[in-house]
Write a protein that holds these residues in place. Structure first.
Motif, short mmCIF file in Angstrom:
data_model
loop_
_atom_site.label_atom_id
_atom_site.label_comp_id
_atom_site.label_asym_id
_atom_site.label_seq_id
_atom_site.Cartn_x
_atom_site.Cartn_y
_atom_site.Cartn_z
N PRO A 69 0.83 -1.20 0.00
CA PRO A 69 0.00 0.00 0.00
C PRO A 69 0.87 1.26 0.00
CG PRO A 69 0.15 -0.90 2.22
CD PRO A 69 0.89 -1.86 1.32
N VAL A 70 0.47 2.23 -0.80
CA VAL A 70 1.16 3.54 -0.81
C VAL A 70 0.06 4.60 -0.83
CG1 VAL A 70 2.77 5.04 -2.04
CG2 VAL A 70 3.07 2.56 -2.16
N HIS A 71 0.12 5.53 0.11
CA HIS A 71 -0.96 6.52 0.20
C HIS A 71 -0.73 7.69 -0.75
CE1 HIS A 71 -1.61 4.15 3.84
NE2 HIS A 71 -2.88 4.46 3.62
N PRO A 72 -1.77 8.02 -1.52
CA PRO A 72 -1.64 9.14 -2.46
C PRO A 72 -1.75 10.47 -1.71
CG PRO A 72 -3.82 8.13 -2.66
CD PRO A 72 -3.08 7.37 -1.59
N LEU A 73 -0.61 11.04 -1.39
CA LEU A 73 -0.59 12.25 -0.56
C LEU A 73 0.32 13.31 -1.18
CD1 LEU A 73 -0.08 10.66 2.98
CD2 LEU A 73 -2.19 11.69 2.12
N THR A 74 0.01 14.56 -0.88
CA THR A 74 0.95 15.66 -1.13
C THR A 74 1.62 15.93 0.22
OG1 THR A 74 -0.72 17.26 -0.54
CG2 THR A 74 -0.53 16.70 -2.89
N TYR A 75 2.68 16.76 0.20
CA TYR A 75 3.31 17.14 1.48
C TYR A 75 2.27 17.83 2.37
CZ TYR A 75 8.10 16.18 -0.05
OH TYR A 75 9.27 15.57 -0.45
N ALA A 76 1.45 18.70 1.75
CA ALA A 76 0.48 19.47 2.54
C ALA A 76 -0.52 18.54 3.24
CB ALA A 76 -0.25 20.46 1.63
N HIS A 77 -1.03 17.58 2.49
CA HIS A 77 -2.00 16.64 3.04
C HIS A 77 -1.36 15.79 4.15
CE1 HIS A 77 -5.43 13.62 1.83
NE2 HIS A 77 -5.40 13.85 3.12
N TRP A 78 -0.12 15.37 3.91
CA TRP A 78 0.61 14.58 4.91
C TRP A 78 0.75 15.36 6.23
CZ3 TRP A 78 6.22 15.56 5.72
CH2 TRP A 78 6.76 14.75 6.71
N LEU A 79 1.13 16.64 6.11
CA LEU A 79 1.31 17.45 7.33
C LEU A 79 -0.01 17.64 8.07
CD1 LEU A 79 3.87 20.11 6.04
CD2 LEU A 79 4.30 18.26 7.67
#
Ligand code: UDP
Length: 244
Positions: A13-23
Motif C-alpha cells: 500500500p502507498v498513500h496518495p498524498l501531497t506534502y500538505a495533506h501529509w502534514l
C-alpha cells in the motif's frame, strides 16, 4: 480529514498524498494521540516486502506509507493509479520541522551514527528557532537497548519520533514498540539525518528532477549495489504487470 485509500504497488500500500495533506494528517494524528506509524517507502521496500511477509505486514499495518522513491510514482502511473507527488523523508523533515515549530509539536530524533542526531537537531533549530527538540539519542535497534530508549522517549514526551535506523530495521522497530512508547507519530526516516547534517550528500536537484536519485546513491554509496539490484527487479515486476 480522512486518510485516502492506498494505491497498491505489487501488493504494497502507498498513500496518495501531497506534502500538505501529509502534514495535515500528522497534525490530526497528534491531536488523536493514538500511536501511529508512518513509513517512507521506495521500490527497495516493495521488493523487500515481496521477499519478507513480516515486512509486508508492517507496511499493511502502517497508518501511512509515503511514496519516498520516484519509482513508486512511475509504477503507480503505469498501472493507472497515479500518485500526486513524492513525499520524502529527506525533504519532509524540513517541512515537518517548520510546521512543528509553528504548531508547538515536540520532536525526538532517534538513530543514526553517534552525534548525527544532535547535529541534525542543531541544524533544524538553527533554521526554525521555535522548534522544540524534546530529545536526541543515537541508540540502536537492538533489543538490549530498548529499555534505555523507552525511558528517554517517555520522559521527553514527544509528539513525533523520527527513527533513523535504516529500512527495514527502523520500520520493524516502530511496529514492535509503538504501542509501548505511546508517541502519537513515529516515522522511519532512513538517511534523512545524514542528509540534513551532510554526512551523506543528497543528490543535486537536477538529478532528483530527472528521477536519477538512485544513480547518485549508487555512485556515492557503492556498497549499496546489491540492495539496489532491487530497482531493475522492481521495474521488471511492474512491467510484467504483477501490480495489477
Ligand atoms: N543506522 C543506525 N543504526 C543501525 C543501522 C543504521 O543508526 O543499526 C542509521 C545510519 O547511521 C543511517 C540510517 O540509519 O543514518 C540509514 O540510512 P540509509 O541511508 O541506509 O537508509 P535506508 O535507505 O536504509 O532507509
Amino acid at each position: 480529514m480522512t486518510i485516502p485509500e492506498p494505491v497498491f504497488i505489487l501488493g504494497v500500500p502507498v498513500h496518495p498524498l501531497t506534502y500538505a495533506h501529509w502534514l495535515e494528517l500528522v497534525g490530526q494524528f497528534i491531536s488523536e494521540r493514538e500511536p501511529r506509524q508512518i513509513c517512507t517507502a521506495n521500490p527497495e521496500f516493495v521488493m523487500m516486502a515481496l521477499r519478507q511477509p513480516e515486512f509486508m505486514r508492517v507496511l499493511l499495518n502502517a497508518d501511512l506509507v509515503l511514496a519516498d522513491g520516484a519509482g513508486l510514482l512511475w509504477a503507480a502511473k503505469k498501472q493507472g493509479t497515479p500518485l500526486p507527488e513524492r513525499v520524502t523523508g529527506s525533504d519532509g523533515i524540513y517541512l515537518l520541522a517548520e510546521r512543528a515549530a509553528a504548531a508547538g509539536w515536540r520532536l525526538f530524533l532517534l538513530g543514526a551514527a553517534l552525534g548525527v542526531a544532535e547535529r541534525t537537531a542543531s541544524a533544524l533549530v538553527g533554521r526554525y528557532p521555535d522548534l522544540i527538540i524534546s530529545g536526541v539519542y543515537a541508540g540502536s535497534p537492538q533489543d538490549a537497548d530498548f529499555a534505555n530508549i523507552a525511558e528517554r522517549v517517555r520522559s521527553a514526551s514527544p509528539d513525533i519520533l523520527l527513527v533513523a535506523y535504516g529500512a527495514p530495521k527502523q520500520d520493524f522497530w516502530i511496529a514492535r514498540h509503538r504501542q509501548e512508547l505511546g508517541v502519537p507519530v513515529s516515522i522511519g526516516v532512513g538517511g534523512a539525518f545524514d542528509h540534513v547534517v551532510g554526512v551523506q550528500r543528497r543528490a543535486p536537484a537536477w538529478l532528483i528532477r530527472l528521477n536519477l536519485e538512485w544513480l547518485w546513491r549508487l555512485i556515492t554509496q557503492p556498497w549499496r549495489w546489491r540492495r539496489q539490484l532491487d530497482l531493475p527487479r522492481f521495474v521488471w515486476a511492474v512491467w510484467r504487470g504483477r501490480g495489477r
